[in-house]
Design a protein around this motif. Structure first.
Motif, mmCIF file in Angstrom:
data_model
loop_
_atom_site.group_PDB
_atom_site.id
_atom_site.type_symbol
_atom_site.label_atom_id
_atom_site.label_comp_id
_atom_site.label_asym_id
_atom_site.label_seq_id
_atom_site.Cartn_x
_atom_site.Cartn_y
_atom_site.Cartn_z
ATOM 1 N N PHE A 504 -27.794 -38.046 7.925
ATOM 2 C CA PHE A 504 -27.980 -38.113 9.383
ATOM 3 C C PHE A 504 -29.095 -39.114 9.696
ATOM 4 O O PHE A 504 -30.253 -38.708 9.825
ATOM 5 C CB PHE A 504 -28.395 -36.738 9.934
ATOM 6 N N PRO A 505 -28.787 -40.407 9.817
ATOM 7 C CA PRO A 505 -29.854 -41.356 10.142
ATOM 8 C C PRO A 505 -30.464 -41.012 11.503
ATOM 9 O O PRO A 505 -29.726 -40.681 12.432
ATOM 10 C CB PRO A 505 -29.142 -42.707 10.180
ATOM 11 N N ARG A 506 -31.784 -41.070 11.571
ATOM 12 C CA ARG A 506 -32.440 -40.779 12.859
ATOM 13 C C ARG A 506 -32.018 -41.808 13.902
ATOM 14 O O ARG A 506 -31.801 -42.964 13.563
ATOM 15 C CB ARG A 506 -33.960 -40.885 12.686
ATOM 16 N N VAL A 507 -31.924 -41.374 15.146
ATOM 17 C CA VAL A 507 -31.559 -42.332 16.198
ATOM 18 C C VAL A 507 -32.584 -42.302 17.320
ATOM 19 O O VAL A 507 -33.274 -41.291 17.512
ATOM 20 C CB VAL A 507 -30.158 -42.028 16.795
ATOM 21 N N ASP A 508 -32.661 -43.416 18.013
ATOM 22 C CA ASP A 508 -33.513 -43.478 19.199
ATOM 23 C C ASP A 508 -32.737 -42.836 20.344
ATOM 24 O O ASP A 508 -31.600 -43.221 20.623
ATOM 25 C CB ASP A 508 -33.825 -44.946 19.510
ATOM 26 N N LYS A 509 -33.381 -41.838 20.981
ATOM 27 C CA LYS A 509 -32.631 -41.039 21.949
ATOM 28 C C LYS A 509 -32.050 -41.877 23.089
ATOM 29 O O LYS A 509 -30.859 -41.798 23.393
ATOM 30 C CB LYS A 509 -33.528 -39.929 22.512
ATOM 31 N N THR A 510 -32.891 -42.689 23.694
ATOM 32 C CA THR A 510 -32.424 -43.452 24.850
ATOM 33 C C THR A 510 -31.271 -44.371 24.464
ATOM 34 O O THR A 510 -30.247 -44.436 25.143
ATOM 35 C CB THR A 510 -33.583 -44.304 25.417
ATOM 36 N N GLU A 511 -31.441 -45.041 23.331
ATOM 37 C CA GLU A 511 -30.399 -45.982 22.911
ATOM 38 C C GLU A 511 -29.102 -45.230 22.585
ATOM 39 O O GLU A 511 -28.009 -45.656 22.961
ATOM 40 C CB GLU A 511 -30.881 -46.767 21.689
ATOM 41 N N ALA A 512 -29.255 -44.090 21.903
ATOM 42 C CA ALA A 512 -28.061 -43.328 21.508
ATOM 43 C C ALA A 512 -27.294 -42.875 22.748
ATOM 44 O O ALA A 512 -26.070 -43.021 22.821
ATOM 45 C CB ALA A 512 -28.466 -42.139 20.661
ATOM 46 N N ILE A 513 -28.025 -42.363 23.747
ATOM 47 C CA ILE A 513 -27.349 -41.866 24.951
ATOM 48 C C ILE A 513 -26.662 -43.020 25.676
ATOM 49 O O ILE A 513 -25.520 -42.927 26.108
ATOM 50 C CB ILE A 513 -28.340 -41.132 25.881
ATOM 51 N N GLU A 514 -27.370 -44.132 25.753
ATOM 52 C CA GLU A 514 -26.788 -45.301 26.426
ATOM 53 C C GLU A 514 -25.483 -45.707 25.762
ATOM 54 O O GLU A 514 -24.487 -46.002 26.421
ATOM 55 C CB GLU A 514 -27.766 -46.470 26.311
ATOM 56 N N ARG A 515 -25.511 -45.703 24.436
ATOM 57 C CA ARG A 515 -24.304 -46.146 23.721
ATOM 58 C C ARG A 515 -23.172 -45.139 23.852
ATOM 59 O O ARG A 515 -22.016 -45.512 23.992
ATOM 60 C CB ARG A 515 -24.644 -46.427 22.260
ATOM 61 N N THR A 574 -31.548 -62.623 13.529
ATOM 62 C CA THR A 574 -31.789 -61.258 13.041
ATOM 63 C C THR A 574 -30.438 -60.604 12.784
ATOM 64 O O THR A 574 -29.425 -61.003 13.361
ATOM 65 C CB THR A 574 -32.546 -60.382 14.076
ATOM 66 N N ALA A 575 -30.467 -59.603 11.904
ATOM 67 C CA ALA A 575 -29.228 -58.872 11.601
ATOM 68 C C ALA A 575 -29.606 -57.440 11.277
ATOM 69 O O ALA A 575 -30.551 -57.199 10.530
ATOM 70 C CB ALA A 575 -28.522 -59.508 10.405
ATOM 71 N N GLU A 576 -28.903 -56.499 11.889
ATOM 72 C CA GLU A 576 -29.190 -55.093 11.552
ATOM 73 C C GLU A 576 -27.925 -54.253 11.619
ATOM 74 O O GLU A 576 -26.966 -54.611 12.312
ATOM 75 C CB GLU A 576 -30.271 -54.519 12.471
ATOM 76 N N ARG A 577 -27.977 -53.144 10.871
ATOM 77 C CA ARG A 577 -26.850 -52.215 10.909
ATOM 78 C C ARG A 577 -26.894 -51.430 12.216
ATOM 79 O O ARG A 577 -27.947 -51.315 12.831
ATOM 80 C CB ARG A 577 -26.924 -51.247 9.725
ATOM 81 N N ILE A 578 -25.743 -50.868 12.595
ATOM 82 C CA ILE A 578 -25.670 -50.083 13.829
ATOM 83 C C ILE A 578 -25.337 -48.650 13.451
ATOM 84 O O ILE A 578 -24.307 -48.408 12.802
ATOM 85 C CB ILE A 578 -24.575 -50.642 14.763
ATOM 86 N N ARG A 628 -18.367 -50.358 20.109
ATOM 87 C CA ARG A 628 -19.100 -49.118 19.822
ATOM 88 C C ARG A 628 -20.340 -48.985 20.706
ATOM 89 O O ARG A 628 -21.406 -48.594 20.264
ATOM 90 C CB ARG A 628 -19.510 -49.047 18.345
ATOM 91 N N GLY A 629 -20.187 -49.380 21.936
ATOM 92 C CA GLY A 629 -21.276 -49.208 22.891
ATOM 93 C C GLY A 629 -22.339 -50.290 22.819
ATOM 94 O O GLY A 629 -23.322 -50.239 23.538
ATOM 95 N N VAL A 630 -22.174 -51.292 21.957
ATOM 96 C CA VAL A 630 -23.188 -52.340 21.834
ATOM 97 C C VAL A 630 -22.607 -53.635 22.392
ATOM 98 O O VAL A 630 -21.504 -54.036 22.021
ATOM 99 C CB VAL A 630 -23.599 -52.544 20.353
ATOM 100 N N GLU A 631 -23.368 -54.282 23.266
ATOM 101 C CA GLU A 631 -22.864 -55.508 23.896
ATOM 102 C C GLU A 631 -22.716 -56.630 22.861
ATOM 103 O O GLU A 631 -23.588 -56.842 22.023
ATOM 104 C CB GLU A 631 -23.847 -55.919 25.002
ATOM 105 N N SER A 632 -21.597 -57.315 22.934
ATOM 106 C CA SER A 632 -21.369 -58.448 22.043
ATOM 107 C C SER A 632 -21.001 -59.638 22.899
ATOM 108 O O SER A 632 -20.057 -59.596 23.670
ATOM 109 C CB SER A 632 -20.235 -58.122 21.068
#
Ligand code: ME8
Length: 663
Positions: A504-515, A574-578, A628-632
């Motif tokens: 269960f990777p930790r998530v940022d609450k605001t970002e998670a809800i937004e997504r 930059t590059a990061e996993r989602i 997946r809720g992330v702008e591209s």
């Protein structure tokens, strides 16, 4: 000869096909799945039925609106419901559709039995009818609104067949008395008993104004009215007229929401009694999930969808939240905030953290093998006792369907283990024999506790519990593990730890809800998307989908068509996993004139760090969209290689300027 397993037959409601499942439906089906898994771990032979309720005026109207025949409309909807349950990992053992031939035959057979036994007669009925809920509203006057959904009722008069429900007042009251467990929870039983004591009116069970229904043989245009039709699905699913062959009827448990308890505890047993068929053993009515204090429903449009939550946090997180946050039987408010808070605190910081901490310490200190415990200290014994006691308590609560309590007990033990590790500090111990032995005791104790809580939480967290079980090197399939044999002390020293997997990777609450909200929005208001080329596709199948829709070789395009695509050299900054999107990477890319955020479906083939500074070809004039809720905002070009469509990024053999156009 092995002893024959006891059967356990349970059902969810047969859901209407005028919309797709929301969290309310998911809740009932998840609970059914938890019970199914739990009962299997207690040695039962379990069968779970769900399905779709496909007749009635609503479907007639929806099909008309969609411009397709009813049969086509419901087939599509039933497929969508079934596919979603499969996707969520909660497929039915039996999926019954009320348009299935075996169901049609069962309804007609049940009617025949009721009629032969003298409980059916022909008459006229005038009443106020809610076409949205498919129910006459007793005591309503013309012009009234539906007490459930608030929309206008319609006055309906027609020739009907009636079922003599009035004859069943006494038999039902006697039955409730003899079977006090039949209606659960107790508050609902009391409500139903007073309702039946108040007197029962005969019930109209056919219609002549509806076309889309099961015909009453020889009595056309009569078709069966929804409840006589729908309730019978539970029996059709397991043999109908030949139910004895299958040996599953009567049902052990009908799980329903409180909205339909009356139909299940008054009409349904009365129909079965009239036909002289066995009556189910229990009906359990849970409460509603509310959104801003109103019942979530398709007709009100205030629904929460399961898929975006699952994409973001995983199915186990949703299952855990639904069962942990609301006392089974009561209403509960749904909030994304509470969901993500629970996820971070109980799953990421709780179970996930304990598992990864324990495994890392065993890896480091005992070369990945479960150590042999040495002499025990009182604190070790206290923890052991707590875990051992939890086993009985959790099983008892699962048996009572007190899921929140069961989970609370498990998580109290997890918290105790966390505290124990923090105070014992095995990482601070040295290499002396005494220290090594103490380390071994502490880590064995923690790992054994982890094994116990993992086995107990499997019914609710099947994916993650299986991962922890594998991590602990356990070879028995967890879903088949018999909980009756679970005891403290069974973890074998010397067992090699298995593969470690992300829990269960930790998530940022605001970002998670937004997504989550953004994904829900995409699902509720889909925009027709262009076919997705490999590098921007969120799934591996995106590549082949693109290939399938590519123009045939002979369909040449003119240069002016190609010129519409603006491709430039971009440099990845930059590059990061989602979190929640295994295949996607979130990139920022310099395209010469600006820095863009672009998602690319390359996460399984490229490490994010390896991409920094790399120059790639970018389609820059693609309309922005969310993956997946992330702008591209653009698309990275890649070759799609092999049957799986492995993406291979472009490269330039000579030095090229960032922003240069590809022509
Ligand atoms: O009633 N909270 O189908 P249906 C919790 N076809 N549970 C909820 C819920 C909410 N907000 N909304 C729905 C029908 N449910 C009939 C049933 S059975 C022979 C025929 C769940 O699609 C809950 O289980 O309206 C409720 O009883 C059921 O979905 C109603 O589903």
């Amino acid at each position: 000869m092995p002893e024959k397993k006891e059967k356990f037959y349970l059902t969810t409601p047969i859901y209407y096909t005028n919309g797709l499942p929301h969290i309310g439906h998911t809740y009932t089906t998840v609970v059914a799945d938890v019970i199914r898994r739990y009962k299997r771990m207690r040695g039962y032979d379990v069968v779970m039925t769900t399905g779709t309720d496909e007749h009635g005026v609503n479907v007639e109207r929806a099909a008309k609106k969609a411009g397709v025949p009813e049969s086509e409309y419901v087939a599509k909807m039933a497929d969508a419901w079934r596919a979603l349950w499969d996707e969520l990992g909660i497929p039915a053992d039996e999926f019954i559709r009320t348009t299935d031939l075996k169901h049609v035959r069962t309804v007609q057979w049940l009617f025949k039995l009721c009629r032969e036994n003298g409980y059916v007669y022909k008459g006229h009925y005038t009443g106020q009818y809610c076409i949205y809920d498919n129910a006459f509203v007793n005591d309503a006057k013309p012009g009234d609104n539906c007490p459930d959904c608030g929309r206008p009722l319609e006055t309906v008069t027609e020739e009907n067949y009636f079922f003599k429900l009035s004859s069943f007042q006494k038999p039902l009251l006697d039955f409730y008395k003899k079977n006090p467990e039949f209606i659960q929870p107790d508050t609902r039983r009391n409500e139903i008993i007073s309702f039946v004591e108040g007197g029962l009116k005969d019930l109209s069970i056919t219609r002549t104004t509806i076309r889309w229904g099961i015909p009453v043989p020889g009595e056309e245009p009569h078709v069966f009215y929804v409840w006589f039709d729908a309730l019978t699905a539970y029996l059709s699913a397991v043999g109908g007229p030949e139910y004895e062959k299958r040996g599953l009827w009567p049902a052990d448990l009908h799980l329903v929401g409180k909205d339909i308890i009356r139909f299940h505890t008054v009409y349904w047993p009365a129909f079965l009694m009239a036909a002289m068929l066995p009556v189910p053993k229990q009906v359990w009515a849970h409460g509603w999930f509310l959104m801003d204090a109103a019942k979530m429903s398709k007709s009100k449009g205030n629904v929460v969808l399961p898929r975006p939550i699952v994409n973001m946090l995983g199915m186990d997180a949703l299952r855990y939240f639904l069962l942990r946050d609301v006392v089974f039987g009561q209403d509960g408010n749904f909030s994304y905030d509470a969901l993500v808070t629970r996820y971070n605190s109980d799953l990421a910081n709780g179970l996930g953290n304990l598992a990864s901490r324990t495994a890392a310490l065993i890896e480091k200190n005992f070369a990945g093998k479960i150590p042999k415990p040495g002499a025990l200290k009182p604190q070790d014994e206290v923890l052991a006792k707590e875990a051992q006691n939890a086993i009985g308590e959790v099983l008892e609560n699962f048996d009572k369907l007190s899921f929140a309590r069961a989970l609370e007990t498990i998580w109290t033990v997890i918290a105790a283990a966390d505290k124990y590790l923090t105070s014992e500090q095995p990482w601070a111990l040295g290499n002396s024999e005494a220290d090594q032995s103490r380390k071994a005791t502490v880590l064995w104790t923690t790992a054994e506790l982890l094994r116990i809580v993992t086995a107990l939480s499997f019914p609710v967290l099947p994916d993650s519990a299986t991962k922890v079980w594998t991590l602990l090197g356990q070879s028995v399939v967890l879903g088949k593990f018999e909980l009756d044999g679970l005891r403290w002390g069974q973890l074998g020293p010397g067992t090699s730890l298995g593969k470690s997997q992300t829990l269960f990777p930790r998530v940022d609450k605001t970002e998670a809800i937004e997504r989550i909200e953004s994904m829900a929005n995409e699902e509720l208001n889909p925009t027709p998307a262009a076919p997705a080329p490999a590098a921007s596709a969120p799934t591996a199948t995106g590549a082949s989908a693109a290939a399938a829709t590519a123009p045939a070789v002979s369909d040449k395009i003119g240069i002016e068509d190609f010129a519409k695509v603006e491709m430039r050299v971009g440099q990845i900054k930059t590059a990061e996993r989602i979190v929640g999107a295994d295949k996607l990477l979130k990139l920022t890319v310099d395209i010469g004139t600006e820095i863009r955020q672009i998602c690319a479906g390359i996460a399984q083939y490229y490490e994010p760090e390896s991409l920094i500074g790399r120059k790639v070809a970018v389609v820059v004039n693609l309309a922005p969209r969310k993956l997946r809720g992330v702008e591209s905002n653009g698309m990275i070009v890649a070759a799609s290689v092999g049957p799986e469509g492995r993406p291979v990024l472009t490269a330039f053999l000579e030095e090229v300027e960032v922003g240069a156009r590809l022509k």
